[in-house]
Each structure stands twice: as C-alpha cells, then as structure tokens.
Scaffold this active site. Structure first.
Site, short mmCIF file in Angstrom:
data_model
loop_
_atom_site.label_atom_id
_atom_site.label_comp_id
_atom_site.label_asym_id
_atom_site.label_seq_id
_atom_site.Cartn_x
_atom_site.Cartn_y
_atom_site.Cartn_z
N TYR A 40 0.83 -1.21 0.00
CA TYR A 40 0.00 0.00 0.00
C TYR A 40 0.87 1.27 0.00
O TYR A 40 0.38 2.34 -0.33
CB TYR A 40 -0.84 0.05 1.29
CG TYR A 40 -2.13 -0.76 1.32
CD1 TYR A 40 -2.53 -1.57 0.26
CD2 TYR A 40 -2.95 -0.68 2.44
CE1 TYR A 40 -3.73 -2.30 0.34
CE2 TYR A 40 -4.14 -1.39 2.52
CZ TYR A 40 -4.53 -2.20 1.48
OH TYR A 40 -5.71 -2.90 1.56
N CYS A 71 -2.40 -1.38 10.09
CA CYS A 71 -1.60 -0.90 8.96
C CYS A 71 -1.52 0.62 9.08
O CYS A 71 -2.57 1.29 9.05
CB CYS A 71 -2.31 -1.30 7.66
SG CYS A 71 -1.55 -0.65 6.17
N CYS A 181 5.54 1.05 10.58
CA CYS A 181 4.86 0.17 9.62
C CYS A 181 4.79 -1.19 10.29
O CYS A 181 5.78 -1.66 10.86
CB CYS A 181 5.64 0.08 8.32
SG CYS A 181 5.08 -1.23 7.21
N HIS A 183 4.71 -4.13 9.25
CA HIS A 183 5.58 -5.21 8.75
C HIS A 183 6.94 -5.21 9.45
O HIS A 183 7.58 -6.25 9.57
CB HIS A 183 5.84 -5.05 7.24
CG HIS A 183 4.73 -5.54 6.36
ND1 HIS A 183 3.55 -4.87 6.19
CD2 HIS A 183 4.64 -6.66 5.58
CE1 HIS A 183 2.78 -5.54 5.34
NE2 HIS A 183 3.42 -6.63 4.96
N1 DGL Z 1 1.89 -2.82 7.03
C1 DGL Z 1 1.72 -1.57 6.42
C2 DGL Z 1 1.86 -0.36 7.28
O1 DGL Z 1 1.77 -0.48 8.48
C3 DGL Z 1 1.63 -1.42 4.95
C4 DGL Z 1 2.88 -1.62 4.21
C5 DGL Z 1 2.65 -1.55 2.73
O2 DGL Z 1 1.76 -2.25 2.24
O3 DGL Z 1 3.35 -0.77 2.08
O4 DGL Z 1 2.04 0.71 6.79
#
Ligand code: DGL
Length: 252
Positions: A40, A71, A181, A183
């Site tokens: 995203y 997210c 983020c 991830h």
């Molecule tokens: N896990 C995501 C966040 O916290 C999104 C990362 C991505 O899809 O670029 O921003």
C-alpha cells in the site's frame, strides 16, 4: 464474545494481532491480508480507501463488531473516512513518536515508515507536537515489506536491505527508532544485528502494537462490546495466495 476484524495490506498486521490475542485471548478474530494489492506504501489514498470499503463490507457481512486497521498506511489514508461512513468503531495505528521522544537521550529520534504514512496528516500532526523538543529524522523502509511478505526475515539479503534505510537514522544520532509500519517488527532481529554492527547496540526500536491492543480494549468497553467469555476462534483470509499468511501466522 466479540468478533474482531483485523486488516493489513499483507502479513504485517500479524505483529499487531499477536499483541491483541495476548490481551484478548477468547474472541473470534478474522484477519484479512490484502496481499493481492500489497504494498500500500506508494498507492494513492483514494485507492486505499476503495480497498478499505471492500474489506469493511466483507467484515460487516461476517458480523465484525470492531475493526482494527493494523496498517499505518491504511490508517493514514482512511481511518477518518471509515469512521464517518460506518457505525462500528475503527482502531488505527498511532506512530509511536511520543514514547520515542520521551525516552531519547540523544534528543534525536528516527522514524521508519512507508511514504504514505510519512505524508499523512495523522503523522504530520504528531510530529508537529514533538518537533520543538527533539530532532525527528525519517526514512522509508525501502524493500522491508517485500522481505517480510517473502518470509526473508534474516540473513545477508535482509540485513543489507535493512542497513540502507537504518544507517542514515543512526548516522543522524537517533537512539530511538519508531517502527511506523506493521511489517517492520518482523525484521527486528535483522534491525538489531545491523545496528550493533554499525556500533549502536544501545538503540531501541519502538513498536506501537501493545498500545494498540490496550486502546482496542478501552474502545470496546466504551462502546459496550462484550468480550472475554468465549473460546478463541481465528479465521485467516487473503485476497491473493494465502501461503505467506499461513507461514507468518505460524511465527506469532
Ligand atoms: N503494514 C503496512 C503499514 O503499516 C503497509 C505496508 C505496505 O503495504 O506498504 O504501513
């Protein structure tokens, strides 16, 4: 027993789900990985809001009582939009600038996040509140999301990708690094190893996930959503191939 919907662009939100499940062990959870549309980070807010509408519709059709945007990028693009449009509560991610600003000794904090999060008004407002007390340096974690989706969490390739974004923050003197983020906590081992190899074993990485779990419980209590009286049930859904989701779920 509550039905809690948790979404992310991919597997990153599992770092938040891990904390939520610890705090609320007896609920029905539906986790949705939007991996057919991941990442995203560089997408427009309008594109992300369209995805959030689809995911919210799916959650509502399954009886979700409260939805967690696990997210930061989706939160930046759409949490206010969703709150205006639907009646269930939405919990978003807060970049952990405050604990970093309170804890830093060097008075420099680093923020690792996606481009979308760093441009969002939520982050810019938070940053504005602390900018006169500390220096805030930012980097996009370039390639981090892709590593985590591939399950490449450690080893030479992960370390070299991590180093490219982490080094400028350490060079600027940051002793607290906000993981902006969801991830990125999956790369903690590599981040710590790289920081130590660059002579900064003392640097602390701050993950907002435990605070999000606490906030979720507060909101559920305020909104009269009962919890704690069922046995845990977990459904894992993905818009694309679900193998990354199954693999990463086995780690939490
Ligand atoms: N896990 C995501 C966040 O916290 C999104 C990362 C991505 O899809 O670029 O921003």
């Amino acid at each position: 027993m509550a039905c809690i919907g948790i979404m992310d662009s991919g597997v990153g939100g599992l770092s938040v789900f891990r904390e939520i499940r610890k705090a609320l062990p007896n609920e029905h959870f539906i986790y949705f990985s939007d991996n057919a549309h991941c990442p995203y980070g560089e997408k427009t807010p309008a594109y992300i809001r369209e995805r959030l509408d689809k995911i919210t519709a799916l959650f509502l059709s399954r009886g979700v009582d409260v939805m967690v945007l696990a997210c930061n990028t989706a939160t930046a693009a759409g949490v206010e939009y969703l709150r205006q449009k639907y009646s269930i509560p939405f919990i978003g991610m807060e970049p952990a600038v405050k604990p970093a600003a309170l804890g830093t000794e060097t008075k420099v904090i680093g923020v690792l996040a996606t481009a979308g999060t760093l441009k969002g008004s939520k982050y810019l407002n938070t940053k504005g509140r602390f900018e006169d007390q500390v220096t805030i340096v930012e980097q996009v974690g370039k390639g981090f999301v892709e590593l985590v989706e591939k399950g490449q969490l450690s080893g030479p390739e992960a370390e070299s990708v991590v180093k490219a974004s982490l080094k400028p923050l350490l060079d600027a003197g940051a002793d607290r690094i906000v993981l902006g983020c969801t991830h990125y906590p999956f790369l903690l081992e590599s981040l710590r190893k790289v920081a130590a190899s660059l002579g900064h074993p003392e640097v602390k990485f701050i993950d907002p996930a435990p605070a999000v779990a606490t906030h979720l419980i507060e909101v559920m209590e305020q909104r009269g959503i009962s919890h704690g009286d069922g046995s845990s049930r977990i459904e894992l859904l993905a818009s694309g191939d679900d193998s990354a989701l199954q693999r990463t779920f086995s780690l939490i």
